[in-house]
Scaffold this motif. Structure first.
Motif, PDB file in Angstrom:
ATOM      1  N   ALA A  58       0.829  -1.207   0.000  1.00  0.00           N
ATOM      2  CA  ALA A  58       0.000   0.000   0.000  1.00  0.00           C
ATOM      3  C   ALA A  58       0.864   1.259   0.000  1.00  0.00           C
ATOM      4  O   ALA A  58       1.891   1.323   0.681  1.00  0.00           O
ATOM      5  CB  ALA A  58      -0.911   0.001   1.215  1.00  0.00           C
ATOM      6  N   ASP A  61      -0.660   7.177   2.896  1.00  0.00           N
ATOM      7  CA  ASP A  61      -1.696   8.191   2.694  1.00  0.00           C
ATOM      8  C   ASP A  61      -1.091   9.525   2.265  1.00  0.00           C
ATOM      9  O   ASP A  61      -1.659  10.235   1.437  1.00  0.00           O
ATOM     10  CB  ASP A  61      -2.528   8.382   3.965  1.00  0.00           C
ATOM     11  N   LYS A  95      -4.919  -7.886  -8.400  1.00  0.00           N
ATOM     12  CA  LYS A  95      -5.332  -7.098  -7.230  1.00  0.00           C
ATOM     13  C   LYS A  95      -6.593  -6.310  -7.522  1.00  0.00           C
ATOM     14  O   LYS A  95      -7.413  -6.100  -6.645  1.00  0.00           O
ATOM     15  CB  LYS A  95      -4.224  -6.124  -6.829  1.00  0.00           C
ATOM     16  N   GLN A 105     -11.826   9.702  -8.372  1.00  0.00           N
ATOM     17  CA  GLN A 105     -12.200   8.317  -8.630  1.00  0.00           C
ATOM     18  C   GLN A 105     -13.455   8.275  -9.493  1.00  0.00           C
ATOM     19  O   GLN A 105     -14.454   8.909  -9.191  1.00  0.00           O
ATOM     20  CB  GLN A 105     -12.434   7.578  -7.317  1.00  0.00           C
ATOM     21  N   GLN A 108     -16.461   2.820  -8.575  1.00  0.00           N
ATOM     22  CA  GLN A 108     -16.485   2.380  -7.177  1.00  0.00           C
ATOM     23  C   GLN A 108     -15.802   1.035  -6.960  1.00  0.00           C
ATOM     24  O   GLN A 108     -15.114   0.837  -5.979  1.00  0.00           O
ATOM     25  CB  GLN A 108     -17.935   2.300  -6.684  1.00  0.00           C
ATOM     26  N   GLU A 109     -16.003   0.125  -7.885  1.00  0.00           N
ATOM     27  CA  GLU A 109     -15.488  -1.233  -7.718  1.00  0.00           C
ATOM     28  C   GLU A 109     -14.245  -1.462  -8.583  1.00  0.00           C
ATOM     29  O   GLU A 109     -14.219  -1.072  -9.750  1.00  0.00           O
ATOM     30  CB  GLU A 109     -16.555  -2.255  -8.110  1.00  0.00           C
ATOM     31  N   THR A 142      -5.799  -1.103  -6.970  1.00  0.00           N
ATOM     32  CA  THR A 142      -6.442  -1.067  -5.662  1.00  0.00           C
ATOM     33  C   THR A 142      -7.258  -2.328  -5.431  1.00  0.00           C
ATOM     34  O   THR A 142      -7.776  -2.917  -6.377  1.00  0.00           O
ATOM     35  CB  THR A 142      -7.364   0.169  -5.527  1.00  0.00           C
ATOM     36  N   ASP A 143      -7.351  -2.708  -4.183  1.00  0.00           N
ATOM     37  CA  ASP A 143      -8.238  -3.819  -3.831  1.00  0.00           C
ATOM     38  C   ASP A 143      -9.580  -3.284  -3.331  1.00  0.00           C
ATOM     39  O   ASP A 143     -10.399  -4.023  -2.825  1.00  0.00           O
ATOM     40  CB  ASP A 143      -7.581  -4.734  -2.796  1.00  0.00           C
ATOM     41  N   GLY A 144      -9.774  -1.982  -3.454  1.00  0.00           N
ATOM     42  CA  GLY A 144     -10.995  -1.342  -2.979  1.00  0.00           C
ATOM     43  C   GLY A 144     -10.789  -0.606  -1.667  1.00  0.00           C
ATOM     44  O   GLY A 144     -11.572   0.247  -1.298  1.00  0.00           O
ATOM     45  N   LYS A 145      -9.689  -0.925  -0.973  1.00  0.00           N
ATOM     46  CA  LYS A 145      -9.399  -0.286   0.317  1.00  0.00           C
ATOM     47  C   LYS A 145      -8.092   0.491   0.279  1.00  0.00           C
ATOM     48  O   LYS A 145      -8.024   1.620   0.724  1.00  0.00           O
ATOM     49  CB  LYS A 145      -9.342  -1.338   1.417  1.00  0.00           C
ATOM     50  N   LYS A 146      -7.048  -0.117  -0.245  1.00  0.00           N
ATOM     51  CA  LYS A 146      -5.750   0.545  -0.275  1.00  0.00           C
ATOM     52  C   LYS A 146      -5.272   0.686  -1.719  1.00  0.00           C
ATOM     53  O   LYS A 146      -5.558  -0.164  -2.565  1.00  0.00           O
ATOM     54  CB  LYS A 146      -4.736  -0.211   0.571  1.00  0.00           C
ATOM     55  N   THR A 148      -2.177   0.753  -4.339  1.00  0.00           N
ATOM     56  CA  THR A 148      -0.831   0.184  -4.370  1.00  0.00           C
ATOM     57  C   THR A 148       0.010   0.646  -5.560  1.00  0.00           C
ATOM     58  O   THR A 148       1.205   0.401  -5.581  1.00  0.00           O
ATOM     59  CB  THR A 148      -0.903  -1.359  -4.361  1.00  0.00           C
TER      60      THR A 148
END
Length: 159
Positions: A58, A61, A95, A105, A108-109, A142-146, A148
């Motif tokens: 990741a 931030d 990923k 963005q 969303q997915e 991204t995996d949807g959360k972080k 990379t």
């Protein structure tokens, strides 16, 4: 009259040490290449390495906003009726990845395939309802959360 400064064995050792030192210097300057992302419009393809990448871990931030605001080094011309094709290395697709338009963005997915196609007209409308002549597209791993990895391209509108 010539004088040998080193014996044959001494010269061989010196050459071997020099070769090992040069090899280590070259290897220390090499970074592992990042996965590649490609944008294709018609018969024109542009490929780039990541602007920000942390070997699949990741991004911090504090790096993300700066990274998303970096200017694209690669650009491609797009007409409104062109298909814009995005391709990523399989390790990015594993990923998941998503598109950001001008740092925002757009989806969303995360998408999990190596290839997708989107109409060029999708990239040249502004939030005020007008049109724009260029758009920065970022492919974000991204995996949807972080996040990379981030790859940047600029799409330039043509007639």
């Amino acid at each position: 009259m010539t004088v040998a400064f080193f014996s044959g064995k001494g010269r061989r050792i010196g050459v071997a040490l020099g070769a090992v030192s040069a090899g280590l210097l070259v290897l220390s300057a090499c970074d592992k290449p990042t996965p590649l992302a490609t944008v294709t419009v018609g018969d024109t393809s542009v490929t780039t390495e990541a602007s920000c990448y942390n070997d699949g871990d990741a991004l911090k931030d504090s790096q993300i906003k700066t990274c998303l605001n970096k200017k694209a080094e690669k650009s491609v011309k797009v007409a409104m009726d062109d298909k814009v094709r995005f391709g990523v290395d399989p390790e990015i697709a594993d990923k998941g990845w998503t598109l950001f338009i001008n740092g925002q963005q757009a989806e969303q997915e995360p998408y999990k395939k190596t290839y997708r196609s989107i109409p060029g007209s999708a990239f040249f409308s502004s939030q005020t309802g007008g049109t724009t002549n260029k758009t920065q597209i970022s492919i974000v791993e991204t995996d949807g959360k972080k996040l990379t990895g981030i790859w940047h391209f600029e799409l330039k509108k043509t007639d």
